[in-house]
Enzyme design. Structure first.
Site, short mmCIF file in Angstrom:
data_model
loop_
_atom_site.label_atom_id
_atom_site.label_comp_id
_atom_site.label_asym_id
_atom_site.label_seq_id
_atom_site.Cartn_x
_atom_site.Cartn_y
_atom_site.Cartn_z
N GLY A 267 0.99 -1.09 0.14
CA GLY A 267 -0.03 -0.15 0.25
C GLY A 267 0.94 1.67 0.49
O GLY A 267 0.68 2.45 -0.76
N ALA A 268 1.42 1.19 1.17
CA ALA A 268 2.95 2.66 1.59
C ALA A 268 3.70 2.36 1.74
O ALA A 268 3.69 1.13 2.39
CB ALA A 268 2.14 3.69 1.37
N GLU A 270 6.64 3.90 4.42
CA GLU A 270 6.93 5.35 6.08
C GLU A 270 8.18 6.16 5.73
O GLU A 270 8.22 6.89 7.02
CB GLU A 270 6.34 4.72 7.37
CG GLU A 270 7.26 3.97 8.05
CD GLU A 270 6.93 2.18 7.60
OE1 GLU A 270 5.76 2.32 6.52
OE2 GLU A 270 7.24 1.45 9.22
N ASN A 271 9.06 5.88 5.01
CA ASN A 271 10.39 5.54 5.09
C ASN A 271 10.12 7.19 5.83
O ASN A 271 9.44 8.74 5.47
CB ASN A 271 10.62 5.80 3.66
CG ASN A 271 10.68 4.64 2.49
OD1 ASN A 271 11.34 3.53 3.24
ND2 ASN A 271 9.82 5.03 1.22
N HIS A 303 -1.66 6.60 8.14
CA HIS A 303 -1.00 5.30 8.71
C HIS A 303 -0.22 5.74 8.78
O HIS A 303 0.93 5.52 9.21
CB HIS A 303 -1.11 4.02 7.32
CG HIS A 303 -0.73 2.74 8.28
ND1 HIS A 303 -1.81 2.21 9.19
CD2 HIS A 303 0.17 2.34 7.63
CE1 HIS A 303 -0.33 1.37 9.09
NE2 HIS A 303 0.72 1.42 8.98
N GLU A 304 0.79 5.91 7.54
CA GLU A 304 1.91 6.22 7.13
C GLU A 304 2.36 7.56 7.65
O GLU A 304 3.67 7.38 8.53
CB GLU A 304 2.36 6.44 5.81
CG GLU A 304 1.89 5.49 4.61
CD GLU A 304 2.63 4.14 4.89
OE1 GLU A 304 3.50 3.49 5.73
OE2 GLU A 304 1.61 2.94 4.96
N GLU A 326 3.59 -2.16 14.04
CA GLU A 326 2.24 -1.31 12.47
C GLU A 326 0.00 -2.10 13.22
O GLU A 326 -0.27 -1.14 12.94
CB GLU A 326 2.14 -3.58 11.73
CG GLU A 326 3.21 -3.53 10.54
CD GLU A 326 3.08 -1.57 9.70
OE1 GLU A 326 2.29 -0.91 9.71
OE2 GLU A 326 3.87 -1.67 8.93
C1 7ML Z 1 -1.84 -1.19 6.14
C2 7ML Z 1 1.70 -2.18 4.27
C3 7ML Z 1 2.61 -2.70 4.38
C4 7ML Z 1 2.43 -4.45 4.50
C5 7ML Z 1 1.99 -0.41 4.57
C6 7ML Z 1 3.69 -2.45 4.14
C7 7ML Z 1 3.55 0.06 6.14
C8 7ML Z 1 4.78 -1.89 5.10
C9 7ML Z 1 4.85 -0.73 5.72
C10 7ML Z 1 -2.96 -0.61 6.85
C11 7ML Z 1 -3.21 0.19 5.87
C12 7ML Z 1 -1.58 0.93 4.90
C13 7ML Z 1 -0.70 -0.07 4.72
C14 7ML Z 1 -0.46 -1.21 4.82
C15 7ML Z 1 0.00 -2.13 4.58
C16 7ML Z 1 0.93 -4.31 4.56
C17 7ML Z 1 0.15 -3.81 4.54
N1 7ML Z 1 5.83 -0.95 6.75
O1 7ML Z 1 2.71 1.31 6.26
O2 7ML Z 1 2.77 -1.24 7.03
ZN ZN Z 2 2.43 0.50 8.72
#
Ligand code: 7ML
Ligand code: ZN
Length: 879
Positions: A267-268, A270-271, A303-304, A326
């Site tokens: 999805g994204a 957070e760098n 979230h990010e 997470e």
């Molecule tokens: C969950 C993410 C990842 C993988 C994003 C990658 C992240 C790891 C990253 C909820 C809302 C948005 C994205 C994600 C998600 C699977 C789900 N660190 O920020 O967790």
């Molecule tokens: Zn995350």
């Protein structure tokens, strides 16, 4: 060894601290799409001053080593050992400076991990272990250091050069090249490193933090998307303000970047100060994005952003602690969305997602605790369990401690651990210490997998005016764990009279009664709660607001469900009661269908729906949720052996029967909501659209539906209404569907995100013929097997959201899908592994389907050089 191929299993108990402090990392990139040269310089300091000599262990994958020096002495192959993805320089006795130079090839990186090409620009994805594909480094989250990054590239091909932190220098170099230097003052683990290089357009705004810091907010997108960033920017500003107000957390740099890409595995990301987003979660315009897309953007931007504190400032000691950042950050983004939109609607959607994705996972071959004990490939543990179940565990702290107690715990967590890489135990300790309570037993939630079942039984003694509730918890054995222990369950309860009034609650031994929701806490395997002064046999409203992530087993009568649906004060309970009634009705018809008996519509469900449709007080979005029938996957979950076709037939039957019986009601509501007002982005307008479109989906089961849908399609000024109408026409098999689909295609053929919707609409169409449509669509110019969004839209949606297509009895869906998993494995193992998990629940089907799925799993498992990612999934499934 092939990249990503079977690695050994890593155990949480084997954690050992890294013996070195890495003082500072200087990176120099000579950027090119075909070849990029990476020079790195870092200083290693022994953590213990008088320590014996220590090995320096670095990680690297697919790197062409040009040179390496230690304290300026060139190292040759005899000076180190390379094994798997590690390079070990043995027995280094003193602090030292390591310099390396490697060559990498972003243009041919199809795994989208490390440095890779998206369209015309270059970008990175490092979480969890992508940094090792960029340079040699201790690529583990507990090694934190400051970074200085210089990017040097051709000025016309790569005018924008971004990395983490603040820009500290820039200039021109020879041959039309230029450079930019970035410094990030905050020590960070390598998984938070990012760079972006290319031609990108900029949308800029700013935010003044409450202490007066003026933060530049910059969203970079490809030029044609410049008019689709407004909502993302607004969401970012709202996130920053919300985190100050609700969590007392302020942003800590002068700049915040978001870059959108069409080529992203997740999805994204957070760098630090350089978030990279899948473009689905940035780009929106009313005519291209649905209300769900707008809500998704708000949630993911939040979230990010929230990771800046929960993840970046305080990070994870090792990847087993993933839920530390997470689960907590999902909880925070859920709360953000709840505060921004409707709390009740958000809660219901979260619960729906948990039940349809996390529960099956926790009952399948990949079952694991939110903090796993071992893994072969960490990428396979970015799961609904770690994220969504993890968030429910954080929510339980909040429920137990209250907002004030929870915030005290957060404050202590940051006081103790800012700048550190820590564990889930540290988080629990901060919550416990700040509130002076013992949370040891609560900690079992971190180590136990599986969904607890809570069997509830009750007894009313009219003579004594006493009501006894007995709760027994039991977690069935899972694939990974046989023995289970009782867990701490916050149990929010209300009792209703038959006419729907809230009863005062007084437990035996208490001095007086209180009205409203009562929070009880269950700790033991079995507990009894006895209420006194109970004037009639009550209807129990159990686990209000879904206070614990359990399966609640209570034998409600249809009358009791009707009371809850009509009167309960808790929106989750009202919704859940409607779902229970619908599940009962559908499963009963499924049984009748299997027995060859005629199906029929339950009177209680009909009555409940009539009540819902006549409710003009409640939030329309809640009514829409209540009338959304449980999906086929959730229904399948309620059966011992899944009857794929029976479930589909019974669900369709119930839907059509409701539509016919209540056509007048649906039409009246539809007409009232279809008021010709132009598009608005407000929560109210979205709520109205959701109810309107649910009504239309029922009306499409009647003769009146088609013309309504066609009219809506023609007059729509937004993607929500357009998609609802078009999807409806497709699902009902309307002859108008084909023309509408091709008009849609003609209009949007060069728009990647909108074309994803076009693929989805066709991939979800039920029935065994859809596999052929999907196969044909793979040749469409807008499809690419290399692009994760396309793969998810067409292949993923077919396998996971189209049960009658994927599970076609002849095995055609399975064979097609296994071919795709194998094809993808050579390109993008992470995506291949996600796709492979569609077979995970194969043992729950009939003998014929089981055999067919097993054969496909074995076929995948036997592919030579299969990636470690896919191998872990399919071998677990087969075991
Ligand atoms: C969950 C993410 C990842 C993988 C994003 C990658 C992240 C790891 C990253 C909820 C809302 C948005 C994205 C994600 C998600 C699977 C789900 N660190 O920020 O967790
Ligand atoms: Zn995350």
């Amino acid at each position: 060894m092939k990249e990503g191929s079977a690695r050994k299993v890593i155990y949480r108990k084997d954690y050992k601290a890294y013996p070195w402090e890495v003082n500072q990392l200087d990176l120099y990139f000579e950027i090119g799409s075909e070849t990029t040269i990476v020079r790195a310089e870092m200083e290693f300091l022994l953590k213990e001053v008088d320590s014996a000599p220590q090995d320096i262990v670095l990680n690297g994958s697919n790197l062409e080593l040009v040179s390496m020096t230690l304290n300026d002495r060139a190292l040759s192959a005899a000076d180190y050992v390379i094994e798997d993805e590690t390079l070990t320089i043995p027995d280094v006795s003193q602090n030292c400076v390591l310099k390396t130079e490697v060559r990498i090839h972003p243009g041919s990186n199809s795994a989208l991990e490390g440095l890779y090409l998206s369209g015309e620009f270059l970008l990175t994805q490092c979480e969890a272990q992508g940094f090792r594909k960029i340079t040699w480094f201790p690529d583990r989250p507990d090694v934190m250091t400051t970074y200085r990054v210089t990017l040097e590239a051709d000025q016309s091909a790569f005018p924008v050069l971004l990395s983490n932190g603040n820009q500290v220098g820039s200039g021109e170099s020879a041959d039309g090249r230029h450079w930019v230097c970035w410094e990030d003052p905050f020590p960070k683990p390598s998984y938070l490193f990012a760079l972006v290089a290319g031609q990108l357009a900029l949308v800029e705004d700013h935010f003044i933090t409450r202490s007066g810091r003026d933060v530049a907010l910059r969203i970079y997108v490809e030029a044609e998307n410049i008019d689709r960033c407004e909502h993302a920017m607004e969401s970012l500003i709202n996130s920053m303000r919300w985190d100050e107000n609700r969590f007392d957390l302020e942003y800590d740099l002068d700049i915040y970047h978001i870059v959108a890409t069409n080529d992203f595995n997740m999805g994204a990301m957070e760098n630090k100060s350089l978030n990279i987003f899948n473009s689905i979660y940035v780009l929106a315009r009313p005519d291209t994005a649905t209300d769900a897309d707008y809500q998704g953007i708000e949630g993911v931007i939040g979230h990010e952003y929230f990771h800046n504190w929960t993840g970046n400032r305080v990070t994870c000691q090792d990847w087993f602690q993933l839920t530390l950042k997470e689960g907590l950050t999902v909880f925070r983004d859920e709360e953000f969305s709840a505060d921004m939109q409707s709390r009740a609607v958000k809660r219901i959607r979260v619960v729906r997602g948990l039940r349809s994705r996390q529960f099956p996972e926790d009952d399948g071959p990949m079952a694991h605790p939110i903090r796993p004990d071992h893994y072969a490939e960490i990428n396979n543990f970015y799961t609904a369990t770690v994220y969504q179940k993890g968030a429910t565990i954080i929510r339980m702290y909040h429920t137990l401690l209250g907002e004030t107690g929870f915030q005290k715990g957060m404050k202590l967590y940051f006081e103790r651990h800012d700048g550190q890489a820590v564990t889930c135990d540290d988080f629990l300790a901060a919550m416990a210490d700040a509130n002076n309570i013992n949370l040891d037993r609560f900690g079992r939630w971190y180590s136990q997998s599986g969904t607890p079942q809570v069997h509830v039984s009750d007894h009313y003694d009219a003579g004594a005016q006493k009501y006894r509730l007995t709760l027994r918890q039991h977690t069935p054995a899972t694939h990974d764990q046989k023995d289970k222990q009782p867990l701490v369950l916050p149990f929010a309860l209300g009792l209703l009279t038959a006419s729907g009034d809230e009863m005062p609650l007084q437990l035996e031994g208490e001095a007086e009664a209180v009205t409203g929701t009562r929070l009880l806490v269950m700790q033991e395997e079995q507990e009894e709660f006895i209420f006194v002064g109970v004037s009639e046999d009550p209807v129990p409203s159990l686990f209000r607001d879904y206070s614990a992530p359990v399966k609640i087993l209570f034998d409600y009568s249809p009358e009791q469900l009707a009371t809850l649906i009509a009167y309960d004060s808790d929106a989750y309970v009202r919704w859940d009661a409607a779902q229970r009634m619908a599940v009962n009705a559908i499963l009963e018809q499924c049984t009748r269908h299997a027995q060859g008996t005629e199906m029929r519509l339950d009177a209680s469900l009909l009555k409940a729906f009539r009540g819902i449709l006549s409710d003009h007080q409640a939030d329309p979005a809640l009514l829409a949720e209540a009338m959304t029938l449980p999906d086929e996957a959730y229904l399948a979950d309620q059966m011992d052996v899944v009857d794929v076709d029976g479930i589909h037939t019974a669900r369709e039957f119930i839907k059509k029967a409701l539509a016919r019986e209540l056509e007048v009601f649906f039409a009246e509501r539809y007409t009232g909501l279809n008021d010709g007002q132009s598009y608005q982005k407000t929560a109210e307008a979205m709520a109205r659209r959701s109810l309107k479109n649910i009504c239309m989906s029922y009306l499409l089961e009647t003769d009146a539906g088609e013309s309504l849908a066609v009219a809506q399609l023609e007059s729509s000024d937004n993607m929500t209404d357009t998609l609802a109408a078009l999807q409806g026409l497709i699902l009902t098999g309307s002859p108008r569907a084909e023309k509408a689909l091709s008009e849609f295609e003609g209009k949007w053929q060069s728009d990647a995100l909108v074309m994803d919707k076009w693929f989805v609409m066709q991939a979800v169409k039920p029935g065994k013929d859809t596999v052929n449509t999907v196969r044909k669509l793979m040749d469409h110019p807008a499809f690419s097997i290399q692009n994760p969004n396309k793969v998810r839209a067409l292949i993923g949606v077919f396998a996971m959201l189209n049960p009658t297509g994927f599970h076609a009895a002849d095995g055609s869906g399975y064979a097609f899908h296994a071919d795709r998993v194998i094809e993808l494995d050579g390109l993008n193992p992470q995506i291949a592994a996600r796709m492979a998990s569609a077979f995970n629940r194969w043992k729950r089907y009939d003998e014929g389907r089981k055999e067919l799925m097993k054969t496909e799993l074995q076929r995948i498992a036997s592919v030579p050089d299969l990636s470690g990612d896919v191998s872990e999934i399919v071998n677990n499934a087969l075991r």
